[in-house]
Design a protein around this motif. Structure first.
Motif, PDB file in Angstrom:
ATOM      1  N   ASP A 209       0.665 -36.526  -9.551  1.00  0.00           N
ATOM      2  CA  ASP A 209       2.016 -36.445 -10.132  1.00  0.00           C
ATOM      3  C   ASP A 209       2.577 -35.040  -9.943  1.00  0.00           C
ATOM      4  N   LEU A 210       1.722 -34.036 -10.195  1.00  0.00           N
ATOM      5  CA  LEU A 210       2.135 -32.636 -10.033  1.00  0.00           C
ATOM      6  C   LEU A 210       2.448 -32.343  -8.566  1.00  0.00           C
ATOM      7  N   ALA A 211       1.598 -32.845  -7.664  1.00  0.00           N
ATOM      8  CA  ALA A 211       1.822 -32.618  -6.237  1.00  0.00           C
ATOM      9  C   ALA A 211       3.134 -33.256  -5.781  1.00  0.00           C
ATOM     10  N   CYS A 212       3.461 -34.434  -6.322  1.00  0.00           N
ATOM     11  CA  CYS A 212       4.719 -35.108  -5.966  1.00  0.00           C
ATOM     12  C   CYS A 212       5.919 -34.349  -6.513  1.00  0.00           C
ATOM     13  N   GLU A 213       5.793 -33.853  -7.737  1.00  0.00           N
ATOM     14  CA  GLU A 213       6.905 -33.133  -8.360  1.00  0.00           C
ATOM     15  C   GLU A 213       7.221 -31.830  -7.638  1.00  0.00           C
ATOM     16  N   THR A 214       6.234 -31.267  -6.949  1.00  0.00           N
ATOM     17  CA  THR A 214       6.450 -30.003  -6.235  1.00  0.00           C
ATOM     18  C   THR A 214       6.379 -30.205  -4.721  1.00  0.00           C
ATOM     19  N   SER A 215       6.498 -31.456  -4.274  1.00  0.00           N
ATOM     20  CA  SER A 215       6.393 -31.735  -2.842  1.00  0.00           C
ATOM     21  C   SER A 215       7.547 -31.074  -2.071  1.00  0.00           C
ATOM     22  N   PRO A 216       7.311 -30.743  -0.782  1.00  0.00           N
ATOM     23  CA  PRO A 216       6.076 -30.971  -0.037  1.00  0.00           C
ATOM     24  C   PRO A 216       4.937 -30.088  -0.535  1.00  0.00           C
ATOM     25  N   SER A 217       3.721 -30.645  -0.539  1.00  0.00           N
ATOM     26  CA  SER A 217       2.581 -29.927  -1.085  1.00  0.00           C
ATOM     27  C   SER A 217       1.286 -30.436  -0.453  1.00  0.00           C
ATOM     28  N   ILE A 218       0.201 -29.717  -0.714  1.00  0.00           N
ATOM     29  CA  ILE A 218      -1.112 -30.082  -0.191  1.00  0.00           C
ATOM     30  C   ILE A 218      -2.086 -30.201  -1.352  1.00  0.00           C
ATOM     31  N   VAL A 219      -2.835 -31.300  -1.380  1.00  0.00           N
ATOM     32  CA  VAL A 219      -3.941 -31.458  -2.325  1.00  0.00           C
ATOM     33  C   VAL A 219      -5.226 -31.280  -1.533  1.00  0.00           C
ATOM     34  N   PHE A 220      -6.021 -30.287  -1.909  1.00  0.00           N
ATOM     35  CA  PHE A 220      -7.295 -30.023  -1.222  1.00  0.00           C
ATOM     36  C   PHE A 220      -8.424 -30.319  -2.195  1.00  0.00           C
ATOM     37  N   ILE A 221      -9.218 -31.346  -1.890  1.00  0.00           N
ATOM     38  CA  ILE A 221     -10.331 -31.746  -2.754  1.00  0.00           C
ATOM     39  C   ILE A 221     -11.628 -31.299  -2.095  1.00  0.00           C
ATOM     40  N   ASP A 222     -12.251 -30.297  -2.680  1.00  0.00           N
ATOM     41  CA  ASP A 222     -13.493 -29.770  -2.125  1.00  0.00           C
ATOM     42  C   ASP A 222     -14.683 -30.551  -2.666  1.00  0.00           C
ATOM     43  N   GLU A 223     -15.720 -30.672  -1.834  1.00  0.00           N
ATOM     44  CA  GLU A 223     -16.948 -31.383  -2.203  1.00  0.00           C
ATOM     45  C   GLU A 223     -16.634 -32.798  -2.664  1.00  0.00           C
ATOM     46  N   ILE A 224     -15.870 -33.511  -1.862  1.00  0.00           N
ATOM     47  CA  ILE A 224     -15.427 -34.851  -2.251  1.00  0.00           C
ATOM     48  C   ILE A 224     -16.581 -35.824  -2.417  1.00  0.00           C
ATOM     49  N   ASP A 225     -17.726 -35.529  -1.800  1.00  0.00           N
ATOM     50  CA  ASP A 225     -18.877 -36.419  -1.962  1.00  0.00           C
ATOM     51  C   ASP A 225     -19.351 -36.477  -3.413  1.00  0.00           C
ATOM     52  N   ALA A 226     -18.945 -35.504  -4.248  1.00  0.00           N
ATOM     53  CA  ALA A 226     -19.332 -35.521  -5.662  1.00  0.00           C
ATOM     54  C   ALA A 226     -18.741 -36.718  -6.391  1.00  0.00           C
ATOM     55  N   ILE A 227     -17.578 -37.211  -5.923  1.00  0.00           N
ATOM     56  CA  ILE A 227     -16.995 -38.412  -6.534  1.00  0.00           C
ATOM     57  C   ILE A 227     -16.952 -39.583  -5.559  1.00  0.00           C
ATOM     58  N   GLY A 228     -17.104 -39.288  -4.269  1.00  0.00           N
ATOM     59  CA  GLY A 228     -16.994 -40.347  -3.264  1.00  0.00           C
ATOM     60  C   GLY A 228     -18.325 -40.722  -2.655  1.00  0.00           C
ATOM     61  N   LEU A 229     -19.405 -40.503  -3.408  1.00  0.00           N
ATOM     62  CA  LEU A 229     -20.737 -40.790  -2.912  1.00  0.00           C
ATOM     63  C   LEU A 229     -20.904 -42.278  -2.641  1.00  0.00           C
ATOM     64  N   SER A 230     -21.604 -42.590  -1.573  1.00  0.00           N
ATOM     65  CA  SER A 230     -21.872 -43.987  -1.229  1.00  0.00           C
ATOM     66  C   SER A 230     -22.529 -44.704  -2.406  1.00  0.00           C
ATOM     67  N   ARG A 231     -22.221 -45.990  -2.568  1.00  0.00           N
ATOM     68  CA  ARG A 231     -22.719 -46.749  -3.723  1.00  0.00           C
ATOM     69  C   ARG A 231     -24.244 -46.761  -3.808  1.00  0.00           C
ATOM     70  N   LYS A 232     -24.917 -46.683  -2.680  1.00  0.00           N
ATOM     71  CA  LYS A 232     -26.388 -46.730  -2.715  1.00  0.00           C
ATOM     72  C   LYS A 232     -26.988 -45.474  -3.340  1.00  0.00           C
ATOM     73  N   TYR A 233     -26.148 -44.403  -3.498  1.00  0.00           N
ATOM     74  CA  TYR A 233     -26.632 -43.181  -4.130  1.00  0.00           C
ATOM     75  C   TYR A 233     -26.097 -43.009  -5.543  1.00  0.00           C
ATOM     76  N   GLN A 234     -25.220 -43.891  -5.985  1.00  0.00           N
ATOM     77  CA  GLN A 234     -24.519 -43.656  -7.248  1.00  0.00           C
ATOM     78  C   GLN A 234     -25.426 -43.682  -8.468  1.00  0.00           C
ATOM     79  N   SER A 235     -26.561 -44.364  -8.383  1.00  0.00           N
ATOM     80  CA  SER A 235     -27.466 -44.400  -9.519  1.00  0.00           C
ATOM     81  C   SER A 235     -28.014 -43.017  -9.851  1.00  0.00           C
TER      82      SER A 235
END
Length: 372
Positions: A209-235
């Motif tokens: 929402d913040l990125a849209c309100e100030t667009s054009p903008s860039i969202v940079f998500i570092d270490e995305i594997d911390a939330i996007g880990l494959s399901r076989k590792y989620q346990s």
């Protein structure tokens, strides 16, 4: 000259509300209720609740349009609650004036657990040595951010940067935002996971929402594997499905995030869940620098070092084989510099470089993993 509490209050109001000439209009101002911070407990602080955000924005612009605001300053109400203060949590760009097109948001500290801040940088893309393919992609992103309407469905929306730590992923994102003068919201993926169910999803939606309100903008998500880990590792780390679902919603463009580019970074792309990985239209590898690239990095660093270096850049480039750009600066040159200072030497010599290399090898006994 002694000043009283009321004097301080008056001076602060004058410094905040003083009109100044500027051409910069704020794109976003985030406020929080602050009560009467300069009058101690003499006046009971009322609780301010806003149910209609648009109505508050109109009310705010009516009395503060043209005011110069900067982060940490205050705005004072002169209508419903005379002299009631609102603290400025964020301004983009900082030290700019409230105008007709400024988005004004009022947040409550308890509700707004994470305040996403814009990362400012003076880096240029030319400051990044190597990574030519990533730089070419940045040219496309720059064109899009300069004129989002023109691209429509052809926009470069979701890009994945991957590669060994210290190879310039974050540095390139910072330089990109600076080149086109757009806000960069840099967040660690781990900070998007809340303590309670729903926190993570809410924070992701707030970020976009913040990125849209100030667009054009860039969202940079570092270490995305911390939330996007494959399901076989989620346990191994618990269920974060609601966080992933919220992120996929934003990346899929179900909401029109026009003018917002998402760049995610990871050291381990193979660990990402296929559902998330498939959303990236392009994956760009960041490789370890070649000898010539290492030599160029070393030349640039040496120019700014407080002690002269007697070892040639060519020799240092040979000795630093297998190091990332960050390693060259932090583990090799900085360690050698500090050793020279400790030894009361006036120059950085071969013995200091040798010490830094030995120190580095002790901490990196295992061979580096290379990306295919």
């Amino acid at each position: 000259m002694n000043t009283t509490l009321s004097d301080n209050y008056s001076l602060d109001k004058k410094s905040v509300q003083k009109t100044m000439l500027t051409n910069k209009e704020a794109k976003l101002v985030v406020l929080k209720p602050a009560g009467y911070p300069f009058i101690c407990n003499l006046i009971e602080t009322p609780k301010v609740e806003v149910k209609d955000k648009k109505l508050f924005e109109l009310y705010a612009k009516e009395q503060w349009e043209g005011f110069i605001v900067k982060e940490g300053s205050y705005l004072f109400d002169q209508k419903l609650l005379p002299d009631y203060a609102f603290k400025v949590l964020k301004v983009h760009p900082n030290n700019s004036k409230i105008g007709k097109n400024t988005t004004i948001i009022l947040v409550n500290t308890e509700e707004h657990s994470v305040v996403f801040r814009e990362v400012e940088s003076n880096l240029k893309i030319a400051d990044v040595v190597g990574q030519e393919r990533a730089k070419m992609k940045c040219k496309v992103i720059m064109k899009y951010l300069e004129n989002p309407e023109k691209f429509s469905g052809w926009a470069p929306r979701n890009i994945l940067f991957y590669g060994a730590p210290g190879t310039g992923k974050t540095m390139l994102a910072k330089s990109l935002s600076n080149e086109v003068n757009v806000p960069l919201y840099l967040v660690k993926a781990t900070s998007l996971i809340g303590e309670h169910v729903g926190d993570g999803a809410r924070q992701i939606h707030e970020l976009y929402d913040l990125a849209c309100e100030t667009s054009p903008s860039i969202v940079f998500i570092d270490e995305i594997d911390a939330i996007g880990l494959s399901r076989k590792y989620q346990s191994l780390r618990g269920d974060v499905s609601e966080v992933v679902s919220a992120l996929l919603t934003e990346m899929d463009g179900i909401k029109e995030n026009e003018g917002v580019v998402t760049i995610a970074a990871t050291n381990n792309p193979s660990l990402l869940d296929p559902a998330i990985r498939s959303r990236f239209e392009e994956e760009i590898e960041f490789t370890l620098p070649s000898k010539e690239e290492r030599k160029e990095m070393i030349k640039r660093h040496i120019k700014t070092m407080p002690l002269p270096v007697t070892v040639s850049p060519n020799k240092l480039a040979e000795l630093s084989k297998g190091m990332s750009g960050r390693d060259i600066k932090e583990k090799l040159l900085k360690t050698a510099l500090h050793k020279a200072i400790v030894d009361n030497d006036k120059k950085i010599e071969n013995k200091h470089i040798k010490y830094a290399l030995e120190h580095y090898k002790k901490k990196n006994k295992e061979p580096k993993r290379m990306f295919a």
